[in-house]
Every structure is written in structure tokens, then in C-alpha cells.
Design an enzyme around this catalytic site. Sequence first.
Site, short mmCIF file in Angstrom:
data_model
loop_
_atom_site.label_atom_id
_atom_site.label_comp_id
_atom_site.label_asym_id
_atom_site.label_seq_id
_atom_site.Cartn_x
_atom_site.Cartn_y
_atom_site.Cartn_z
N ASP A 175 0.99 -1.17 0.08
CA ASP A 175 0.50 0.33 -0.18
C ASP A 175 1.12 1.05 -0.32
OD1 ASP A 175 -1.64 2.69 0.58
OD2 ASP A 175 -2.71 1.14 1.87
N LYS A 185 -4.58 15.56 -7.82
CA LYS A 185 -4.12 15.38 -9.06
C LYS A 185 -3.74 16.61 -9.66
CE LYS A 185 -4.86 11.32 -10.23
NZ LYS A 185 -4.03 10.45 -9.95
N TYR A 226 -10.55 14.45 -5.21
CA TYR A 226 -9.54 13.78 -6.23
C TYR A 226 -8.71 15.07 -7.58
CZ TYR A 226 -8.63 10.67 -10.56
OH TYR A 226 -7.76 10.58 -11.80
N1 NAD Z 1 -9.20 5.79 -15.88
C1 NAD Z 1 -8.77 7.27 -16.27
O1 NAD Z 1 -10.33 7.26 -17.23
C2 NAD Z 1 -7.63 7.83 -15.59
C3 NAD Z 1 -7.73 9.48 -16.27
C4 NAD Z 1 -6.65 10.37 -15.46
C5 NAD Z 1 -6.31 10.01 -14.60
N2 NAD Z 1 -6.41 8.42 -13.75
C6 NAD Z 1 -4.94 8.09 -13.15
O2 NAD Z 1 -4.85 7.16 -13.47
C7 NAD Z 1 -3.87 5.61 -12.62
C8 NAD Z 1 -4.37 4.65 -12.89
O3 NAD Z 1 -5.64 4.51 -13.50
P1 NAD Z 1 -6.53 3.43 -13.96
O4 NAD Z 1 -7.57 4.22 -14.91
O5 NAD Z 1 -5.50 2.36 -13.87
O6 NAD Z 1 -6.88 2.44 -11.93
P2 NAD Z 1 -7.42 0.92 -11.99
O7 NAD Z 1 -8.67 1.08 -10.74
O8 NAD Z 1 -7.56 0.17 -13.03
O9 NAD Z 1 -6.02 0.93 -11.81
C9 NAD Z 1 -5.50 0.78 -10.15
C10 NAD Z 1 -4.01 0.64 -9.46
O10 NAD Z 1 -4.06 1.25 -8.80
C11 NAD Z 1 -4.13 -0.06 -7.02
N3 NAD Z 1 -3.80 0.61 -5.67
C12 NAD Z 1 -4.75 2.00 -6.00
N4 NAD Z 1 -4.67 1.90 -4.31
C13 NAD Z 1 -3.50 1.49 -4.04
C14 NAD Z 1 -2.34 1.95 -3.09
N5 NAD Z 1 -2.83 2.18 -1.43
N6 NAD Z 1 -1.12 1.25 -3.10
C15 NAD Z 1 -0.92 0.43 -4.38
N7 NAD Z 1 -2.15 0.73 -5.17
C16 NAD Z 1 -2.42 0.53 -5.02
C17 NAD Z 1 -5.13 -0.69 -7.31
O11 NAD Z 1 -5.36 -2.02 -6.98
C18 NAD Z 1 -5.06 -1.12 -8.81
O12 NAD Z 1 -4.60 -1.97 -9.33
C19 NAD Z 1 -5.17 6.54 -11.51
O13 NAD Z 1 -3.83 7.67 -10.39
C20 NAD Z 1 -5.60 7.71 -11.78
O14 NAD Z 1 -6.21 8.09 -10.84
C21 NAD Z 1 -7.20 7.44 -14.80
#
Ligand code: NAD
Length: 250
Positions: free
Chosen positions: A64, A161, A157
Amino acid sequence: MDLGLRDKVAIVTGGARGIGAAIGERLAMEGARVAVVDRDGAGAGAQADKLQTMGVEARAYAVDVTDEASVNDMVEAVADTWGSVHLLVNNAGFTRDMRITKMGVGDWDSVVDVILKGAFLCTRAVLPHMTAEGQRWGRIVNISSRAHLGNPGQANYSAAKAGLIGFTRAMSLENGRFGVTVNAIAPGIIDTQAVRDLPHYDKVREAAEKTTPVPRMGNPSDVADAVAFLLSERASYVSGDLLHVSGGRY
Ligand SMILES: NC(=O)c1ccc[n+]([C@@H]2O[C@H](COP(=O)([O-])OP(=O)(O)OC[C@H]3O[C@@H](n4cnc5c(N)ncnc54)[C@H](O)[C@@H]3O)[C@@H](O)[C@H]2O)c1
């Protein structure tokens, strides 16, 4: 274009799935060694196995990123295994959306902590390796979001960010002279499980197709390609910057 990433040692947080998994795969294609760091240990293990089938060394760490001792232990374990750390991608994050009047302190803290404290702890732990006399080379990419501009229902969020961009600039200013660049990426709507789990996923996709100049949702690989460039030798004069990967949507 040779990105110069062969045998570099990478830590990707949130690397078990979604954007983090795509980043790990992109780095594996470049021949980097990848530590898949995720609080989902089983998912991280499966993803590390997948990367190994691509012919690179990969290891899973069930961590984590908000836990100081676990982060420090993980970084030392990675450095012990592969000799150092060259690349860090602070990608772990999640949303907990609601209007501010409904938002509890736990809803605020959990989102701000994973994004900001997680990036702080991981960055602090890797920098001594990147800035060490014999290395003086490192690349850090922080995954922010287009939400840094402010989204309704995303006070926690959006604030985190946007804060991550300030953190990126501070780290860039502190560490450039030690050969370390620090940049951020702001993805738009990317088609990952986190987005597919939204109850209004179909509407999100339709809106992306109608309103995004490049008329589709983004793919995790769109973000991974941009991350790979910023992590590479080719981006050595880019630091403190923010790159939107949002199909032109602001
Ligand atoms: N998907 C989108 O549209 C989008 C857009 C902008 C930014 N993001 C950012 O991109 C990143 C990845 O997003 P995603 O869509 O792939 O999400 P996702 O939920 O598919 O993957 C996120 C991963 O992070 C892990 N995680 C969460 N909290 C954690 C912690 N405390 N310690 C360790 N691991 C942890 C989860 O287990 C998961 O495997 C995030 O930071 C998200 O905010 C995503």
C-alpha cells in the site's frame, strides 16, 4: 527511436491493472526490469508473470503506497535485487466521487493520501538511489489527471491531482542538478476497469466519442507511450512539465 531503457530498473505503482499494467508492459517492450507494486498482491503477481513472458525480469510487491515502512522496504528490496532504481511511475490512485456536502473526512483522506502521500513516500525513497554519486540519473513520472482543472463531484480527486502537479514541479526544481527529471501526465478519460465499473460507463463513452477532438476514449497504451517517452533518455531536457494525454479535451 531507441528510448535507452534497456536494463533500467523501474518501479510502477498501481501496476497490477489498467494504466499501470500498460506502463509496465511498455517498459518491458523496451527491455527494462519492472517492479509491479500494488496493494492487490495477487494482481501484481499475475502481471509480473505476464511481463516475464515478454522476456524481462519482473517482480511483484504487495504494497500500500500510503504505508511508509512498506514503501521504504519495497524500494530497498528492489535496489538489493537489481542494484539500483532508475525509473519511478507514481500511478496508484482511485476516485471516491460525491458532492462536497456529502464527503466524509475518510472520503477526502483516502483519495488525497493515495495520490499525494503515496507519491511523496515513493519519491522520497527512490531519490537517494537516483541521485547517488555513481548514478546521478533518474526519471520520475507522476500520473495526474485532466481533473486537475476541477471536476464537480471530485473535490478530493481534483485537489489531489492538482497538488501532484505542484509536487512534480517542486521535485523537478530540487533534483534536476542530480540528473533526475520529474514530469506529470494528465490523462483524459481512459478505458480501464476503474471507468468500466462506473454505473454510467456507456454515457461516459458516448460523451467521449462526441466531445473529444480525437473522438474516442483513450486506451491505457496511449498513456503508456507518453510515459515511456518521458522516462527515456530522449526526454533528458524535459522536466517539471505536464503533458495532457486527453485527445485534445481540456
Ligand atoms: N482511467 C482514467 O480515465 C484515468 C484518467 C486520469 C487519470 N487516471 C489515473 O491513472 C491512474 C491509474 O488509473 P486506472 O484507471 O488504471 O485505475 P485502476 O483502478 O484500473 O488501477 C489502479 C491500480 O492502483 C492500485 N492501487 C490503488 N490504491 C493503491 C494503494 N494505496 N497502494 C498501491 N496500489 C494501489 C489498484 O489496486 C489498481 O491495481 C490513477 O492514478 C488514476 O487516477 C485515470
